[in-house]
Design a protein around this motif. Structure first.
Motif, mmCIF file in Angstrom:
data_model
loop_
_atom_site.group_PDB
_atom_site.id
_atom_site.type_symbol
_atom_site.label_atom_id
_atom_site.label_comp_id
_atom_site.label_asym_id
_atom_site.label_seq_id
_atom_site.Cartn_x
_atom_site.Cartn_y
_atom_site.Cartn_z
ATOM 1 N N LEU A 14 92.500 -9.562 -44.266
ATOM 2 C CA LEU A 14 91.126 -9.106 -44.451
ATOM 3 C C LEU A 14 90.236 -10.239 -44.964
ATOM 4 C CD1 LEU A 14 91.792 -5.565 -45.967
ATOM 5 C CD2 LEU A 14 91.241 -6.152 -43.588
ATOM 6 N N MET A 15 90.776 -11.067 -45.845
ATOM 7 C CA MET A 15 90.020 -12.217 -46.340
ATOM 8 C C MET A 15 89.712 -13.187 -45.202
ATOM 9 S SD MET A 15 92.097 -12.734 -49.937
ATOM 10 C CE MET A 15 91.527 -14.387 -50.257
ATOM 11 N N GLN A 16 90.690 -13.424 -44.330
ATOM 12 C CA GLN A 16 90.457 -14.322 -43.193
ATOM 13 C C GLN A 16 89.378 -13.765 -42.259
ATOM 14 O OE1 GLN A 16 94.539 -14.799 -41.659
ATOM 15 N NE2 GLN A 16 94.375 -16.974 -42.172
ATOM 16 N N GLN A 17 89.472 -12.481 -41.918
ATOM 17 C CA GLN A 17 88.496 -11.889 -40.993
ATOM 18 C C GLN A 17 87.099 -11.886 -41.612
ATOM 19 O OE1 GLN A 17 90.071 -11.617 -38.031
ATOM 20 N NE2 GLN A 17 91.845 -12.018 -39.330
ATOM 21 N N HIS A 18 87.001 -11.513 -42.889
ATOM 22 C CA HIS A 18 85.702 -11.446 -43.553
ATOM 23 C C HIS A 18 85.074 -12.837 -43.661
ATOM 24 C CE1 HIS A 18 83.266 -9.943 -47.295
ATOM 25 N NE2 HIS A 18 82.493 -10.355 -46.317
ATOM 26 N N SER A 19 85.860 -13.821 -44.059
ATOM 27 C CA SER A 19 85.339 -15.180 -44.167
ATOM 28 C C SER A 19 84.936 -15.714 -42.798
ATOM 29 C CB SER A 19 86.384 -16.094 -44.810
ATOM 30 O OG SER A 19 86.717 -15.639 -46.105
ATOM 31 N N ALA A 20 85.715 -15.376 -41.772
ATOM 32 C CA ALA A 20 85.371 -15.786 -40.400
ATOM 33 C C ALA A 20 84.037 -15.183 -39.989
ATOM 34 C CB ALA A 20 86.475 -15.379 -39.432
#
Length: 172
Positions: A14-20
């Motif tokens: 979720l952190m990767q998708q949100h930061s992306a």
């Protein structure tokens, strides 16, 4: 409190998708002036709605190239707090603060790319995103919906797609 491996993996995803999403949004604004109207963090694919009636294949390719160049640059992604009356607020991308905001507000900064208000969880550097793949665009009301995946999710999707292609090729 110790997090289970499954919980940690989901949180990281979720952190990767949100930061992306932050990186893609900021880059679309920088390159084309396309604001993000909405976004959705899906279980397999995520999307954002760009405030434009269309995105050309050339724009999509350029957007993906610039986003992944920012990933390779290993830019810091840093949250910090400021007061709502700080003059810096005028330079931060946001849709405006509600009138009843009291106390500090959280700014998320991607070095050289963006400053935005956000209280979500994020990776610490663009390098943690590994890769962003822009999958497709489609019409969404008056906007253009842009589907994407990032990081470990992108690698998983590549494996799924390759397996499906291998199966289909075998059947042909």
């Amino acid at each position: 409190i110790s997090l289970s491996h499954t919980h940690r993996a989901r949180r990281w995803d979720l952190m990767q998708q949100h930061s992306a999403q932050h990186l893609v949004t900021a880059t679309a604004i920088k390159l084309f002036g396309y604001q993000t109207d909405a976004w959705n963090l899906g279980d397999e694919l995520s999307f954002l709605d760009l405030e434009t009636p269309s995105v050309t294949p050339e724009q999509l390719a350029q957007l993906e190239t610039v986003v992944n160049t920012s990933i390779r640059a290993s830019l810091a992604i840093t949250p910090r707090w400021i007061m709502p009356d700080d003059p810096e607020v005028a330079t931060i991308r946001c849709r405006g603060l509600p009138a009843n905001v009291v106390g500090e507000i959280r700014v998320l900064e991607i070095d050289e790319v963006d400053k935005n208000l956000c209280c979500g969880t994020h990776v610490q550097s663009t390098k943690d995103l590994q890769v962003v793949k822009l999958l497709k665009v489609e019409k969404a009301k008056k906007n253009t919906r842009l589907w994407f995946v990032a990081g470990d999710r992108a690698l998983h999707q590549l494996g799924v797609m390759f397996a499906r292609q291998t199966t289909l090729t075998g059947k042909l």
